[in-house]
Enzyme design. Structure first.
Site, short mmCIF file in Angstrom:
data_model
loop_
_atom_site.label_atom_id
_atom_site.label_comp_id
_atom_site.label_asym_id
_atom_site.label_seq_id
_atom_site.Cartn_x
_atom_site.Cartn_y
_atom_site.Cartn_z
N HIS A 18 0.85 -1.21 0.00
CA HIS A 18 0.00 0.00 0.00
C HIS A 18 0.88 1.26 0.00
CE1 HIS A 18 -3.16 -2.57 2.28
NE2 HIS A 18 -3.65 -2.38 1.07
N LYS A 42 -16.44 -6.86 5.01
CA LYS A 42 -15.43 -7.57 5.79
C LYS A 42 -15.50 -7.13 7.25
CE LYS A 42 -12.42 -7.03 1.78
NZ LYS A 42 -11.23 -6.38 1.25
N ARG A 91 -1.78 -5.77 -8.32
CA ARG A 91 -0.68 -6.66 -7.98
C ARG A 91 -0.42 -7.67 -9.06
NH1 ARG A 91 -3.23 -7.66 -2.21
NH2 ARG A 91 -5.01 -7.19 -3.51
N SER A 129 -2.99 -7.73 2.98
CA SER A 129 -3.24 -7.58 4.42
C SER A 129 -3.68 -8.91 5.02
CB SER A 129 -4.32 -6.52 4.67
OG SER A 129 -3.89 -5.28 4.17
#
Ligand code: ADP
Length: 164
Positions: A18, A42, A91, A129
């Site tokens: 990040h 979440k 990514r 994460s």
């Protein structure tokens, strides 16, 4: 014109991946607002306040970066803050499908907000994460994945959880 970009995410917690994206965005835009999403489906490990504080500490030496939290539609938040760009990190190909769909939907509802995709350094492409939380939970070393203050807070969090 002062160009503002918003980098939204869950950031539970912020990782070096990040941070790499934030630094790249800060080089392109006059100001970057890192926006912590409040209501996601979440259940985060860190509270909104904690996630904000961890980011604030991580970006304190990068000029032009602010940290806030938001709820509701991201394009509405972009309008509110006068932002013309929405930053997302890519990514791998696996991120593409979801990000592509989101970008097109966001364009439909907020025509004047452009999604901008940035790629991190190769060594961060496998960081997430959720992986980091899993490693920390089982006592693994996350030193090279997150800033040191985040590593310390992760250890504390899982220590508390273990005692519960
Ligand atoms: P979200 O719940 O919005 O996916 P995340 O905090 O997981 O929130 O990610 C926010 C943004 O940062 C997303 O665009 C995601 O693809 C990107 N991102 C996450 N990890 C990395 C990384 N290691 N390198 C580059 N971008 C990343």
């Amino acid at each position: 014109m002062h160009q503002i970009a918003i980098y939204p995410g869950t950031f539970d917690p912020i990782t070096n991946g990040h941070l790499d994206i934030i630094k790249r965005a800060a080089r392109i835009f006059d100001s970057v607002i890192v926006a912590v999403a409040i209501n996601t489906s979440k259940t985060p490990l860190f509270s909104t306040k904690e996630r904000e504080e961890l980011i604030r500490e991580a970006v304190k030496n990068i000029s032009g970066v602010e940290v806030e939290s938001f709820s509701g539609l991201i394009v509405n938040y972009c309008h509110q803050r006068g932002a013309s760009a929405l930053i997302r990190g890519l990514r791998a190909v696996s991120d593409f499908e979801y990000e592509f769909q989101m970008a097109l939907l966001n364009r439909k509802i907020g025509k004047d907000v452009e999604s901008v995709f940035l790629m991190p350094k190769e060594k961060y492409t496998y960081l997430s994460s959720s992986m980091i939380k899993e490693i920390a939970e089982f006592g693994g070393d996350v030193t090279s994945f997150v800033p040191d203050h985040v590593r310390i807070e992760l250890i504390k969090k899982f220590d508390i959880k273990e005692k519960e």
